[in-house]
Design an enzyme around this catalytic site. Structure first.
Site, PDB file in Angstrom:
ATOM      1  CG  HIS A 120      -0.349   0.329   2.620  1.00 17.29           C
ATOM      2  ND1 HIS A 120      -1.741   0.739   3.659  1.00 17.29           N
ATOM      3  CD2 HIS A 120       0.406  -0.567   3.140  1.00 17.29           C
ATOM      4  CE1 HIS A 120      -0.423   0.101   4.399  1.00 17.29           C
ATOM      5  NE2 HIS A 120       0.137  -0.392   4.364  1.00 17.29           N
ATOM      6  CD  GLU A 121      -1.276   4.222   1.413  1.00 17.30           C
ATOM      7  OE1 GLU A 121      -1.058   5.924   0.627  1.00 17.30           O
ATOM      8  OE2 GLU A 121      -2.319   4.192   2.501  1.00 17.30           O
TER       9      GLU A 121
END
Lengths: 265, 601
Positions: free
Chosen positions: B443-444
């Protein structure tokens, strides 16, 4: 309502505590310190009472400049102001109670709430001495009120309850065979047990506000108290280590050993 | 043997060491914005935070992992403990701590906030997730929101009354945000009608606050394609009408069954199925991605911290286990009549523990260095310092995000390994932390994206200005280490690795300028790993210097400092030599997977 609470500086039980080789005390280097957990519960109870009935909470500690850390902690929790009795060197419980008596006479609180004992020496005497010196009623080992219904409720409401006329407090105490309820006329001394409440966590806004709260400095001389200890610590030593156990081959040997060696059957 | 101590989550001694002996965080207190803070306020805050993490968050972690959120009647029900936990974290002041007084904050340096947060993350990553997302969303609104948007949404987020999310991803647009399809059309009242669908929205619904605000990327009708056509909107689950909150036509279409972070729901959200979803524009039209990147860069630092914290809690669990678990006897004393030894007495177990220590404490040090630059970038009085710090932070961000995620996963696997057969059971916690950790490389911005970001953008930014600033920082550390009497071989090795990285960067940049972009970027993942090894070596040399200084002062805790020096030695012996291999792969543009054809697999 004006409430006086205490904040003794004690060794953090999570530090490794070692006795000095010559038995003159403990090794202080590298130790962490904190507010005595019983006192912290007292601060919390004071804050809840003040929140419910209005008034202020004054926190006291005795010791070198270092105890200001514990005073700041109590101020960060929400105490209004602090009194620091500046004193280096040994103190016994009589000296502490005598100093607190003078502070109380100066501050004139309606109620003093302090830990039933401190976790360093576990003496459990100061609250009782203080009440005696002041000639006030006392209710020791205050515990939580079991009748409050929800956890959330217990977390907000003071367990030490002011009576309807505001002239006494009702205190549930932990005693050997259960709980006892006492009513004591104000002004009074209450000492706290561990189950009384769960102290709040100091918040960042609280910590920042505490910086500008006043800490008044007093000394035993200013208070006119001779704190020369009447109790002397002769020697400290760690309790003897437990010896390893042994395995016995059968029950008969066990009974024989319990009877002849341990002399318990 | 005394009762086992509860898991400390992070070592308090290490945190103090990193803040005060390695980073000298007190230097920040001389900046005007941070002038209210001191070592005392920091230690009080850390004391509160650690206690909260240990007494409130950690005990609920297993229960949340075992009972993930439930989707019922269109709403998501999360673990009931979250209501009190969220309120508790808000009460500590950690939501607004780093923000200015105008919005209720105390201007706490991010460096301090980072370590405080690490305790919360290590205690219960999911519970912290709500706070982290809300903080990021509110900060975006604070910077880019109109006065109405700030009053309506930001203040409630900062007060902890509502929570926030970042709603970027769509089924066809994850790493590729240029393909976002969610649409916005102007409404007569100045708001926008939103229509579309988002996926993997963490914290997209819960039942402990009355509202959730989604910072949503959407394309204004008629806007150009690609990233320049994307705008940012605040879209609440329930919108204010008069004094009431009414449903805003944001519906939960499903809950994703995740293998970790199981206290924080990941949702599919549908906007405007009934044509009645309103959003409010945040920032300029078409500037949505630029705005979002403020949140994204903060989020990447936060993900790095998540990685460190998740590796840390497992490391401490493994350490305690290794000290207590008796199994086998040393090779030179195989006498079966002797009691078995705790497994920490086996060298191979210490190898696994030392590797974890090197990753966890090296990672924490890297995150604190990045946070320190963020503090300077935001608060230094002179523009030159701010700009230099900002470049350094940009350079460090992909490394600080990826190293703890990738190496943290390895560290979490080692923690499980130390528990042996028990570690492979769900009766013990290491497996759950391993599952949690995996998300951090995804994620990110995935590890692949971070590699491209570092090599294709960050390391060559400002015609090498970022890289030069990094070289200056490393040089200063080498100087400190030499003065402290740290092993000359380590100092030389770090200098050598830095020169290698700088030369390699120039060569790859030249390749890019010559139009060979594919060959330049082919080994971007290896380039990122090379920089990670280098950056962590920098952090270990700094720690070794501080440890030598501590030993020289005769400061208390010789064991602690010796442990630091052994971990630094490990990094220089085992990891730094890999820089040469990784550099070779990048330099030669080794082509095994480049020439591999899909049909050959």
């Amino acid at each position: 309502m004006k409430i006086l609470v205490t904040a003794k500086r004690v060794e953090d039980p999570e530090s490794k505590i070692k006795v000095k080789p010559d038995g003159s005390g403990i090794v202080q280097e590298g130790l962490k310190y904190k507010i005595n957990p019983f006192d912290e519960i007292g601060v919390e109870e004071g804050l809840r009472l003040a929140a419910k009935h209005g008034g202020e909470v004054v926190v006291v500690s005795i010791g070198t400049k270092d105890v200001q850390e514990q005073l700041r902690h109590a101020l960060a929790m929400g105490a209004t102001r602090a009194v620091w009795v500046n004193h280096a060197g040994a103190l016994d419980q009589l000296g502490i109670a005598a100093l607190l008596q003078k502070v109380v006479e100066k501050e004139k609180p309606d109620l003093v709430v302090l830990g039933k004992q401190s976790i360093d020496d576990d003496q459990n005497q100061v609250g009782q001495y203080l009440a005696e010196f002041l000639g006030w009623g006392q209710a020791t080992f205050a515990s939580k009120v079991e009748s409050l219904e929800s956890e959330a409720e217990k977390n907000k409401v003071p367990a030490v309850a002011l009576t309807a006329d505001g002239k006494a407090v009702r205190v549930v105490r932990e005693v050997d065979n259960g709980l006892a309820t006492l009513e004591v006329q104000l002004p009074a001394v209450v000492t706290t047990d561990l189950r009384l409440n769960q102290p709040r966590y100091a918040s960042l806004p609280g910590i920042m506000k505490a910086k500008s709260k006043p800490i008044e400095e007093l000394t035993p001389e200013k208070l006119g108290v001779d704190v020369t200890p009447r109790i002397q610590v002769l020697k400290m030593s760690a309790p003897p280590a437990r010896k390893a156990g042994i395995k016995v081959p059968d029950v008969a040997t066990l009974v024989e050993k319990l009877h002849n060696e341990a002399k318990v059957v | 043997m005394s009762a086992p101590r509860p898991n400390p989550l992070l070592s308090d001694r290490d945190v103090d060491f990193q803040l005060h002996e390695v980073q000298a965080v007190s230097r920040l207190f001389s900046l005007p914005d941070f002038a209210d803070h001191s070592r005392d306020t920091v230690s009080l805050l850390l004391e509160s935070t650690r206690r909260f993490a240990r007494a409130e968050l950690y005990p609920t972690y297993r229960a949340m992992d075992e009972a993930p959120p439930v989707f019922e009647h269109g709403r998501v029900r999360v673990h009931p403990a979250l209501r009190a936990l969220y309120a508790g974290m808000v009460d500590l002041g950690l939501l607004t701590a780093t923000r200015p007084p105008e919005v209720g904050g105390q201007h706490l340096p991010l460096t301090v906030h980072a370590v405080a947060s690490a305790y919360l993350m290590a205690g219960n990553l999911s519970a912290y997730g709500y706070l982290g997302l809300t903080l990021g969303a509110a900060h975006l609104l604070e910077v880019f929101g109109s006065p109405w948007v700030r009053d309506t949404f930001m203040t409630r987020l900062y007060r902890g009354e509502w929570t926030g999310t970042m709603a970027l991803t769509e089924p066809q647009a994850g790493s590729s945000l240029a393909d976002v399809k969610t649409r916005a059309t102007p409404a007569p009242d100045g708001s926008w009608r939103i229509q579309g669908s988002k996926i993997f929205i963490s914290g997209g619904d819960q039942d402990f606050t009355e509202n959730v605000v989604h910072l949503t990327l959407a394309r204004i009708e008629g806007a150009e394609g690609g990233t320049r056509g994307i705008s940012l909107f605040a879209v609440p689950s329930r919108r204010p009408e008069g004094d009431a909150l009414v449903p805003n036509d944001v519906s939960v279409a499903g809950v994703i069954h995740k293998i970790g972070w199981r206290g924080l729901p990941s949702l599919v959200l549908n906007y405007g199925e009934a044509g009645d979803c309103r959003g409010w524009l945040v920032g300029q039209p078409g500037r949505g991605l630029a705005c979002m990147f403020q949140m994204m860069n903060e989020a990447r630092i936060m993900v790095g911290l998540n990685g460190v914290a998740t590796a840390s809690v497992a490391y401490h669990e493994a350490l305690a286990y290794a000290r207590e678990r008796p199994q086998g006897r040393p090779a030179w004393a195989k006498d079966a009549s002797r009691p078995q030894s705790p497994i920490i007495e086996h060298a191979d177990v210490r190898r696994m523990l030392l590797r974890q220590k090197a990753i966890v404490e090296g990672g924490l040090s890297l995150l604190l260095s990045a946070s320190y630059q963020a503090d300077l970038a935001g608060h230094a009085p002179d523009a030159a310092t701010r700009e230099r710090a900002s470049r350094l932070l940009d350079l460090l961000t992909p490394i600080a995000k990826t190293f703890p995620a990738e190496k943290g996963f390895e560290s979490n696997a080692l923690a499980l390994q130390i528990h042996g057969g028990y570690g492979y059971s769900s009766e013990y916690s290491p497996e759950s932390w391993l599952r949690d950790q995996k998300l951090n490389s995804i994620h990110e911005g995935t590890t692949g994206i971070q590699g491209l970001d570092l090599l294709g953008r960050k390391v060559i930014a400002g015609e090498g200005a970022a890289l030069r600033a990094f070289q200056e920082e490393v040089d200063a550390t080498v100087e400190r280490a030499r003065a402290a009497g740290v092993e000359a071989a380590w100092c030389d090795a770090l200098r050598g690795a830095l020169d290698e990285a700088a030369t390699l960067t120039m060569e790859l940049a030249a390749r890019g300028l010559a139009g060979e972009v594919e060959a330049m970027l082919r080994h971007s993942a290896d380039f990122l790993e090379l920089f990670s090894v280098l950056a962590v070596a920098w952090r270990w040399l700094d720690q070794a210097a501080a440890a030598r200084e501590g030993l020289k002062r005769g400061a208390d805790g010789q064991d602690f400092y010796e442990g630091k020096l052994a971990a630094a030695q490990y990094w220089f012996a085992v990891e730094v030599p890999r820089v040469a291999l990784l550099a070779k792969l990048c330099r030669t543009a080794e082509d095994s997977y480049a020439r591999m054809r899909p049909e050959w697999f």
